[in-house]
Design a protein around this motif. Structure first.
Motif, PDB file in Angstrom:
ATOM      1  N   SER A 257       4.036   1.797  -3.872  1.00 53.20           N
ATOM      2  CA  SER A 257       3.872   3.016  -3.083  1.00 53.20           C
ATOM      3  C   SER A 257       2.416   3.456  -3.049  1.00 53.20           C
ATOM      4  O   SER A 257       1.959   4.071  -2.081  1.00 53.20           O
ATOM      5  N   ARG A 300      -1.997  -2.780   4.908  1.00 52.78           N
ATOM      6  CA  ARG A 300      -1.403  -1.464   4.675  1.00 52.78           C
ATOM      7  C   ARG A 300      -0.001  -1.399   5.239  1.00 52.78           C
ATOM      8  O   ARG A 300       0.289  -1.988   6.287  1.00 52.78           O
ATOM      9  N   LYS A 301       0.874  -0.652   4.536  1.00 54.06           N
ATOM     10  CA  LYS A 301       2.201  -0.349   5.049  1.00 54.06           C
ATOM     11  C   LYS A 301       2.316   1.158   5.245  1.00 54.06           C
ATOM     12  O   LYS A 301       1.690   1.933   4.522  1.00 54.06           O
ATOM     13  N   LYS A 302       3.107   1.571   6.189  1.00 59.80           N
ATOM     14  CA  LYS A 302       3.274   2.994   6.451  1.00 59.80           C
ATOM     15  C   LYS A 302       3.778   3.705   5.205  1.00 59.80           C
ATOM     16  O   LYS A 302       4.713   3.253   4.552  1.00 59.80           O
ATOM     17  N   GLY A 303       3.113   4.809   4.867  1.00 59.84           N
ATOM     18  CA  GLY A 303       3.510   5.603   3.719  1.00 59.84           C
ATOM     19  C   GLY A 303       2.801   5.249   2.433  1.00 59.84           C
ATOM     20  O   GLY A 303       2.860   6.001   1.464  1.00 59.84           O
ATOM     21  N   GLN A 304       2.109   4.098   2.404  1.00 63.00           N
ATOM     22  CA  GLN A 304       1.346   3.736   1.207  1.00 63.00           C
ATOM     23  C   GLN A 304       0.108   4.609   1.081  1.00 63.00           C
ATOM     24  O   GLN A 304      -0.483   5.030   2.076  1.00 63.00           O
ATOM     25  N   HIS A 329     -10.805   2.749   4.603  1.00 65.84           N
ATOM     26  CA  HIS A 329      -9.474   3.231   5.004  1.00 65.84           C
ATOM     27  C   HIS A 329      -8.681   3.752   3.805  1.00 65.84           C
ATOM     28  O   HIS A 329      -7.504   3.424   3.604  1.00 65.84           O
ATOM     29  N   ASP A 331      -7.154   6.891   1.252  1.00 64.20           N
ATOM     30  CA  ASP A 331      -6.575   8.234   1.312  1.00 64.20           C
ATOM     31  C   ASP A 331      -7.252   9.163   0.309  1.00 64.20           C
ATOM     32  O   ASP A 331      -7.359  10.366   0.537  1.00 64.20           O
TER      33      ASP A 331
END
Length: 380
Positions: A257, A300-304, A329, A331
């Motif tokens: 995650s 990247r995966k959505k929500g990671q 890129h 967060d």
């Protein structure tokens, strides 16, 4: 938070009483277990009066140890003698405290107090290593006045102990059900079969991040760099080179995650590695090539959530950190200055796309807990 607080036989037992009192004062529910040795230094009545429910070996009946283990959300032993550390490291359960700790399992926060010669003995240091490998936390003693002279082995202050438990409580359960990948420590790029190019990173920050993430309830996977200490993780790997790290992270990252890149990756590596030991000479010319930017190249995966680090001079720190946040890129990026490499405390900032948190000069454990709080907030 429900805290099970153990006290063992040490002249520092009175400091354990104060630490337990401060933890209870902060609003936590505290139950105490005093060993037979502890009752030689402090009375159970003091703990019952100032802290809360208190037990000794005289109360050890039926399944009390199971009940206390199941009730607790955090376990602390302060002071922790060499004896209790050895017992837990090797699964010895011969009194109420050691039996409850065995039933509860890691992590336990141990706060050692003992003479310097006992602390530095090979047996204690090996037990320390075992405890950490099992996922326990050890607040290592400081150098100061002891019952017999001065040296390493002085128990951490009650305020430090209570502060650590409070930090633990702030993240407790906030990442339950999440998988967190933490890469930390230096890479080492070979010149020949016996020499490498590396850096001075200790990996300590990564170890503290793993510890804080486990306190938050996450499943933690650790990738340990060359020479770094082992972190309290559920799953662990070790690497040497930047290429090994990149390949392993590319394989593991999609199943997590959050990905936290705290590794000190070599920016350059020798373009040619000698198959034989390079002999001594008057000079040696080495041609270097850039290593790949690992975290920027990860899929990247959505929500990671991706977290990086930036180390630089104070004057350039914020500008470079914000630039890396965008270009890689990320967060979150954690920025700290390099004015005191290897120091216990440093100036930390946590920067996201929409805010900058200036944490001031704090310890690495404090910075790790602050990062996990921010990570949990983003992943909510």
């Amino acid at each position: 938070m429900r805290v099970l607080f153990g006290v063992t036989g040490s002249v520092a037992a009175h400091r354990g009483l104060e630490a337990a009192r401060l933890i209870a004062k902060a609003g936590h529910e505290v139950r105490c277990i005093l060993t037979r040795g502890a009752t030689e230094f402090v009375r159970p009545l003091a703990f019952k009066t100032l802290v809360g429910e208190t037990y000794t070996d005289e109360d050890f009946k039926s399944t009390l140890h199971i009940e206390l283990a199941g009730w607790s959300e955090c376990r602390v032993v302060a002071p922790a003698t060499a004896n209790i550390m050895a017992k837990v490291a090797h699964g010895i359960a011969d009194d109420l405290l050691s039996t409850a700790l065995l039933a509860a399992g890691p992590p336990v926060i141990f706060v050692p107090a003992m003479h310097e010669s006992m602390w530095l003995s090979p047996a204690t240091q090996e037990n320390l290593r075992v405890l950490k490998s099992q996922g326990h936390t050890v607040m290592e003693p400081t150098t100061g006045d002891l019952s017999s002279g001065r040296g390493a082995g002085r128990m951490r202050s009650p305020e430090e102990i209570a502060g650590y438990v409070n930090e633990w409580a702030r993240v407790f359960g906030s990442l339950r059900g999440k998988r967190v990948l933490v890469a930390y420590g230096p890479t080492a790029e070979p010149l020949d079969p016996v020499r490498v190019i590396t850096n001075l990173s200790s990996g300590r920050m990564g170890v503290e991040i793993c510890r804080a993430a486990r306190a938050a309830g996450a499943f933690v996977t650790a990738i340990r760099g060359h020479g770094a200490a082992q972190a309290p993780a559920h799953d662990s790997y070790s690497i040497m080179t930047a290429q090994e790290l990149g390949e392993l992270m590319a394989r593991l990252a999609p199943d997590h995650s959050a990905v936290i890149m705290a590794s000190a990756v070599a920016d350059f590596r020798p373009s040619r590695v000698s198959g034989e030991k390079i002999g001594r000479g008057e000079s040696l010319r080495i041609e270097l090539e850039s290593t790949p930017d690992i975290i920027a190249g990860l899929p990247r995966k959505k929500g990671q959530v991706f977290v990086g680090f930036c180390l630089n001079d104070e004057s350039k720190l914020v500008e470079e950190a914000r630039s890396k946040l965008i270009s890689k890129h990320l967060d979150i990026i954690v920025a700290n200055d390099l004015s005191s490499p290897g120091a216990e405390r440093a100036h930390f900032l946590i920067i996201t796309r929409d805010k900058t948190l200036d944490l001031g000069v704090i310890s690495k454990p404090e910075a790790a807990f602050a990062l996990i709080r921010e990570l949990a907030e983003i992943m909510r």
